[in-house]
Design a protein around this motif. Structure first.
Motif, short mmCIF file in Angstrom:
data_model
loop_
_atom_site.label_atom_id
_atom_site.label_comp_id
_atom_site.label_asym_id
_atom_site.label_seq_id
_atom_site.Cartn_x
_atom_site.Cartn_y
_atom_site.Cartn_z
N GLN A 119 -8.00 -0.30 -8.89
CA GLN A 119 -8.52 0.75 -9.77
C GLN A 119 -8.52 0.36 -11.23
OE1 GLN A 119 -6.59 4.53 -9.28
NE2 GLN A 119 -7.78 5.49 -10.87
N ASP A 136 0.83 -1.21 0.00
CA ASP A 136 0.00 0.00 0.00
C ASP A 136 0.86 1.26 0.00
OD1 ASP A 136 0.94 -0.10 2.58
OD2 ASP A 136 -1.04 -0.14 3.53
N ASP A 141 -3.70 -0.12 -4.86
CA ASP A 141 -4.59 0.82 -5.54
C ASP A 141 -4.66 0.53 -7.04
OD1 ASP A 141 -4.93 2.24 -3.13
OD2 ASP A 141 -3.32 3.66 -3.63
N GLY A 168 -0.25 5.99 -7.00
CA GLY A 168 -0.97 5.06 -6.15
C GLY A 168 -0.11 3.86 -5.82
#
Length: 172
Positions: free
Chosen positions: A166, A151, A162, A158
């Motif tokens: 995404q 993360d 992510d 990102g």
């Protein structure tokens, strides 16, 4: 293999791959530039370590998937340290099953965005499109692998978690 053995093998293979991975590309030589992919594949094949490298990569993927956060972070650091290995070693191009898709996604997670998040996003979108075309339900696999992903936002686009969440659900 334990992490020490994996690192030793990654380091050995990284040294073998380095001359090909770091060789300058003459972009003024139109013929060479147009055929660069085939030339690189032939150069890598001549090294004669593809089967060994694939075995190491599969062990890394297995360790990453079965490891805890500390093991996964250590594996991500290995991919950062052994850049030529990261660049050269991949699973076979042909794949068809959900397990094949999962293995490739875990490999991507372990690379933790590699050298360029944009390349990883494009690769992720291509993988997901291929998987969906093959009838694979990508959602649960994306969620599973995102949960084991970093993360940390390494490049301002990102984190790997992510990126998977995404861009994975959107076809290229």
């Amino acid at each position: 293999m334990d992490l020490t053995d994996l690192e030793r093998e990654m380091a050995r293979l990284d040294a073998i791959y380095r001359p090909v991975a770091t060789r300058p590309v003459d972009i003024t030589d139109r013929d060479a530039f147009q055929n660069i992919g085939a030339r690189i594949e032939a150069d890598l094949a001549r090294l004669g370590v593809a089967d060994q490298a694939e075995a190491v990569l599969r062990a890394i993927i297995s360790g990453y998937a079965g490891g805890d956060d500390a093991v996964r972070a250590a594996i991500r650091r290995l991919f950062d340290r052994y850049k030529s290995f990261r660049w050269a070693v991949h699973l076979p191009r042909q794949w068809h099953t959900a397990e094949d898709f999962r293995a490739r996604l875990i490999h991507m997670s372990a690379r933790d965005q590699g050298a360029d998040t944009r390349d990883e996003i494009l690769a992720l979108q291509d993988m997901c499109e291929r998987a969906m075309t093959a009838g694979i339900d990508v959602g649960p696999i994306l969620d599973e692998v995102a949960a084991m992903s970093s993360d940390v936002d390494r490049y301002g686009m990102g984190s790997m978690k992510d990126v998977i969440l995404q861009y994975g659900r959107r076809p290229a």
